[in-house]
Design an enzyme around this catalytic site. Structure first.
Site, mmCIF file in Angstrom:
data_model
loop_
_atom_site.group_PDB
_atom_site.id
_atom_site.type_symbol
_atom_site.label_atom_id
_atom_site.label_comp_id
_atom_site.label_asym_id
_atom_site.label_seq_id
_atom_site.Cartn_x
_atom_site.Cartn_y
_atom_site.Cartn_z
ATOM 1 N N SER A 174 58.436 25.351 20.536
ATOM 2 C CA SER A 174 57.984 25.986 18.908
ATOM 3 C C SER A 174 58.182 25.471 17.697
ATOM 4 C CB SER A 174 57.909 27.894 19.805
ATOM 5 O OG SER A 174 56.720 28.499 18.858
ATOM 6 N N ASP A 277 46.942 28.887 23.044
ATOM 7 C CA ASP A 277 48.284 28.660 22.826
ATOM 8 C C ASP A 277 47.149 29.081 21.144
ATOM 9 O OD1 ASP A 277 49.607 28.889 20.371
ATOM 10 O OD2 ASP A 277 50.841 26.955 21.289
ATOM 11 N N HIS A 307 51.326 30.674 24.416
ATOM 12 C CA HIS A 307 52.473 30.531 24.177
ATOM 13 C C HIS A 307 53.502 30.437 24.809
ATOM 14 C CE1 HIS A 307 54.163 28.258 20.374
ATOM 15 N NE2 HIS A 307 55.405 29.037 19.886
#
Length: 344
Positions: A174, A277, A307
């Site tokens: 991320s 995601d 995610h």
């Protein structure tokens, strides 16, 4: 359809979703955090879940940054030195810590099972410290590693004894994956020898842009990264006055124009993603840009998921670990072959 999507997004309070409150001075009160793992040099309690030994080392006391170092619980053979993984945690540049349980446990697993030495950076968060503060902290970590390799002012015994500094990787998920990309570009401008960064590992890297991608529109009310929360985190993280086409957020917007030559000098990359995601389209754009610049990219995009799915699904976590292990081993073998050829 877009109007409906915009209405749906605006009806959600991103501050409540992220459990943050902005204070009058611009700082944040973060109301909910993952459980934290306190610092200790050795985990000897048989009832703990720790797979690796770990300790904290100050990086920059003025910035309250530090490095958590992990090593396997058993010593490698005397003739074997281990790769070094430099880890940056996720959280949209706004949330969490290197000590947060999910990131701590993931680093422990990598140290024990790859095996490797892993160092995880406690970097400064936004909006108290907007970008490029996190990138600066990442570069300070890389320079710290260089000093360790050069034995400047005495190196840490764990790194001195166990690390092969010619086999270093930057790794993050991320926002941490975003940091991997930008720190790797910055490191190209500096002599970090004898350290060699031979691979970049970006798991679901955090990028966006002003123009909505199809995956962002499709998952506008995603349960992990809804669009309104995504926009808020970027507004808190980017330099004041910048929009989401700033290079920190969207290096593809200007086609990496001023970094074209540098991008082509990046080492081989592993980029992983999941179709569920909202950020997946932007991650695919990153892969395309890297490949167009001549970078060797291992791209692994699975169907479905979400995610940060590795924190919710043990099978996905295991699959991600195996991908990372394969990438690290293959990259290290390439170095071994090149070294052998150079000695002929």
């Amino acid at each position: 359809m877009e109007d409906q999507a915009s209405t749906a997004a605006s009806s959600m309070d991103p501050y409540k979703f992220l459990k943050i409150v902005q204070n009058p001075d611009g700082s944040l009160t973060r109301q909910t955090q993952f459980p934290s793992v306190s610092a200790t040099e050795e985990s000897t309690d048989p009832n703990t879940s720790q797979l690796a030994l770990f300790k904290d080392i100050p990086l920059n006391p003025n910035n309250k940054t530090f490095i958590r170092v992990y090593r396997p619980p058993t010593n490698p053979p005397n003739t074997t030195k281990l790769p070094l993984l430099i880890h940056f945690h996720g959280g949209g540049f706004v949330l969490f810590s290197a000590t947060s349980r999910p990131f701590h446990d993931a680093c422990s697993v990598k140290a024990a099972m790859l095996p490797a030495v892993v160092i995880s950076l406690e970097y400064r968060l936004a909006p108290e410290h907007r970008l490029p503060a996190a990138y600066d902290d990442a570069m300070e970590t890389i320079m710290w590693v260089r000093d360790q390799a050069m034995d400047t002012n005495g190196s840490d015994p764990w790194l001195k004894e166990y690390v092969d500094f010619s086999k270093c990787f930057l790794i993050g998920g991320s926002a941490g994956g975003n940091m991997v990309y930008h720190a790797a570009l910055l490191a190209l401008d500096i002599d970090i020898s004898p350290v060699k960064i031979i691979g970049l590992i970006m798991n679901q890297p955090y990028f966006s842009g002003v123009e909505r991608t199809e995956s962002e529109k499709r998952f506008i009310n995603d349960r992990i990264v809804p669009l309104a929360a995504n926009d808020l985190m970027w507004s808190l993280a980017l330099p004041k006055g910048a929009d989401r086409d700033h290079e920190y957020c969207n290096p593809m917007a200007a086609d990496g124009s001023h970094n074209k030559e540098k991008i082509g000098r990046l080492p081989r990359c592993l980029v992983t993603g999941h179709g569920g995601d909202p950020l997946s389209d932007k991650q695919r754009e990153l892969v395309k840009m890297l490949e167009e610049r001549g970078v060797e990219v291992v791209a692994e995009f699975a169907e479905g998921g979400c995610h940060g799915i590795e924190f919710f699904d043990p099978l996905k976590a295991e699959a991600l670990f195996e991908s990372i292990k394969e990438f690290v081993n293959t990259s290290c073998q390439c170095v071994n072959v090149a070294t052998a050829k150079s000695t002929l």
